[in-house]
Write a protein that holds these residues in place. Structure first.
Motif, PDB file in Angstrom:
ATOM      1  N   TYR A  34       0.832  -1.217   0.000  1.00  0.00           N
ATOM      2  CA  TYR A  34       0.000   0.000   0.000  1.00  0.00           C
ATOM      3  C   TYR A  34       0.863   1.262   0.000  1.00  0.00           C
ATOM      4  N   LEU A  35       1.917   1.256   0.806  1.00  0.00           N
ATOM      5  CA  LEU A  35       2.826   2.413   0.844  1.00  0.00           C
ATOM      6  C   LEU A  35       3.532   2.599  -0.493  1.00  0.00           C
ATOM      7  N   LEU A  36       3.944   1.491  -1.113  1.00  0.00           N
ATOM      8  CA  LEU A  36       4.566   1.574  -2.436  1.00  0.00           C
ATOM      9  C   LEU A  36       3.599   2.157  -3.464  1.00  0.00           C
ATOM     10  N   THR A  37       2.344   1.766  -3.357  1.00  0.00           N
ATOM     11  CA  THR A  37       1.326   2.282  -4.269  1.00  0.00           C
ATOM     12  C   THR A  37       1.161   3.789  -4.118  1.00  0.00           C
ATOM     13  N   ILE A  70      -4.635   5.585  -6.678  1.00  0.00           N
ATOM     14  CA  ILE A  70      -4.563   5.940  -5.265  1.00  0.00           C
ATOM     15  C   ILE A  70      -5.937   5.811  -4.618  1.00  0.00           C
ATOM     16  N   GLY A  71      -6.966   6.313  -5.300  1.00  0.00           N
ATOM     17  CA  GLY A  71      -8.313   6.230  -4.755  1.00  0.00           C
ATOM     18  C   GLY A  71      -8.815   4.802  -4.666  1.00  0.00           C
ATOM     19  N   CYS A  72      -8.520   3.999  -5.695  1.00  0.00           N
ATOM     20  CA  CYS A  72      -8.994   2.615  -5.731  1.00  0.00           C
ATOM     21  C   CYS A  72      -8.392   1.798  -4.596  1.00  0.00           C
ATOM     22  N   THR A  73      -7.083   1.924  -4.405  1.00  0.00           N
ATOM     23  CA  THR A  73      -6.429   1.139  -3.361  1.00  0.00           C
ATOM     24  C   THR A  73      -6.802   1.653  -1.971  1.00  0.00           C
ATOM     25  N   PHE A 276      -6.355  -8.115  -6.485  1.00  0.00           N
ATOM     26  CA  PHE A 276      -5.586  -7.759  -7.673  1.00  0.00           C
ATOM     27  C   PHE A 276      -5.873  -6.315  -8.067  1.00  0.00           C
ATOM     28  N   TYR A 277      -7.154  -5.940  -8.064  1.00  0.00           N
ATOM     29  CA  TYR A 277      -7.509  -4.585  -8.453  1.00  0.00           C
ATOM     30  C   TYR A 277      -7.213  -3.574  -7.364  1.00  0.00           C
ATOM     31  N   ALA A 278      -7.393  -3.980  -6.111  1.00  0.00           N
ATOM     32  CA  ALA A 278      -7.210  -3.037  -5.016  1.00  0.00           C
ATOM     33  C   ALA A 278      -5.754  -2.776  -4.685  1.00  0.00           C
ATOM     34  N   MET A 283      -0.244  -0.855  -7.661  1.00  0.00           N
ATOM     35  CA  MET A 283       1.166  -0.848  -7.269  1.00  0.00           C
ATOM     36  C   MET A 283       2.080  -1.004  -8.488  1.00  0.00           C
ATOM     37  N   LEU A 284       1.662  -1.822  -9.457  1.00  0.00           N
ATOM     38  CA  LEU A 284       2.503  -2.100 -10.616  1.00  0.00           C
ATOM     39  C   LEU A 284       2.443  -1.018 -11.692  1.00  0.00           C
ATOM     40  N   ASN A 285       1.323  -0.308 -11.779  1.00  0.00           N
ATOM     41  CA  ASN A 285       1.169   0.690 -12.829  1.00  0.00           C
ATOM     42  C   ASN A 285       2.297   1.727 -12.857  1.00  0.00           C
ATOM     43  N   PRO A 286       2.681   2.330 -11.705  1.00  0.00           N
ATOM     44  CA  PRO A 286       3.793   3.295 -11.743  1.00  0.00           C
ATOM     45  C   PRO A 286       5.098   2.659 -12.201  1.00  0.00           C
TER      46      PRO A 286
END
Length: 312
Positions: A34-37, A70-73, A276-278, A283-286
């Motif tokens: 979560y922090l990485l995201t 950010i909002g989704c997670t 996976f979505y949350a 996290m992987l997108n950036p």
């Protein structure tokens, strides 16, 4: 019969595991992810806003995507982290409805936004001479606004139809978060309307955007294959690689799950997809966009250089 059609004030989430040691390990793992995201997507927003060289259509949409991630997670992971530390994993009816609304709104908007990004790539590759006129600032804002508004409208309808369902006192959800299909399975009345709404929602915010993305890439690939220079062809494919990777992750699992709303035996798969979505995709997108994008890494270098120079 009507006396039994009751609505509960809170739900109990079964989560991933009842073992305390496993929950403690998951808490550490999910908190780190979560922090990485937050850091990764926050950095993308920071760089795009700060660096004027990134004030282009592609990065405008990428900034929107980072906000969505950010909002989704944040719509489900903080509550999940708290539940890892609690014996009784409850969530109020209002918070459950709020979680479903934001999850559906942000998820639907992301699917539509990915289609807008595919159109941007299509314009850049297939019609470069008119790209500046076609993808002007006003056009980009309209595409983003339509994506957000459609995502919000779709979520409003689906959340309202879902939360009206009585559960006849049943309040245990076999899930990690409040999720539409889990609540539909808990209902004690006919859910035909809900199935129709879920299917219609899947078509509007998932199937149609997926078809538009596929159509855009069909034209893009056809144009790229006509490029004679190997270097030019490789560069063109590299431009699309990051977006195509994110599209594959986002649309793939969603199509499998949301196009089958009548299933009652996919609870484990639902949990995996929700996580996976949350967590995984945001996290992987950036990483996907930053590692494969030279302009983003160059912008980061410029910001770090300016920061170090200001300290001297």
């Amino acid at each position: 019969m009507k006396d039994n059609l009751t609505w509960v004030s809170e739900f109990v989430l079964m989560g991933l595991s009842s073992d305390r040691q496993i929950q403690a390990g998951l808490f550490v793992l999910f908190r780190a992810a979560y922090l990485l995201t937050l850091v990764g997507n926050g950095l993308i927003i920071f760089l795009i806003v700060l660096d004027t060289r990134l004030h282009l259509p592609m990065y405008f949409f990428l900034c929107n995507l980072a906000v969505l991630d950010i909002g989704c997670t944040s719509s489900g992971i903080p509550q999940m982290l708290v539940h890892f530390l609690l014996e009784k994993k409850t969530i109020s009816f209002t918070r459950c409805a709020t979680q479903i609304f934001f999850s559906l709104a942000l998820g639907g908007t992301e699917f539509l936004l990915l289609a807008a990004m595919a159109y941007d790539l299509y314009s850049a590759v297939c019609d470069p001479l008119h790209y500046v006129a076609v993808m002007g600032p006003r056009h980009c804002v309209v595409l983003a606004a339509v994506s957000w508004l459609m995502g919000l409208a779709n979520s409003t309808v689906e959340t309202a139809v879902t939360m009206r369902l009585p559960t006849c006192g049943h309040h245990v959800l076999n899930h990690v978060v409040c999720e539409t299909l889990a609540l539909v399975r808990l209902a004690c009345v006919d859910v035909t309307l809900n199935k129709v709404v879920i299917m219609a929602s899947s078509v509007v915010v998932l199937l149609v955007p997926c078809c538009l993305v596929s159509l855009s890439y069909a034209h893009i690939v056809a144009v790229i294959l006509q490029i004679r220079a190997t270097g030019g062809r490789r560069k063109a494919f590299g431009t699309c690689a990051s977006h195509l990777t994110v599209v594959s992750m986002s649309y793939g699992r969603a199509l499998v799950t949301h196009m089958q709303p009548s299933s009652t035996v996919l609870t484990k798969q639902d949990k995996v997809v929700a996580l996976f979505y949350a967590l995984v995709t945001p996290m992987l997108n950036p990483l996907i966009y930053s590692l494969r994008n030279q302009e983003m890494t160059a912008a980061l270098s410029r910001v770090l250089m300016r920061t170090s120079e200001s300290k001297l």
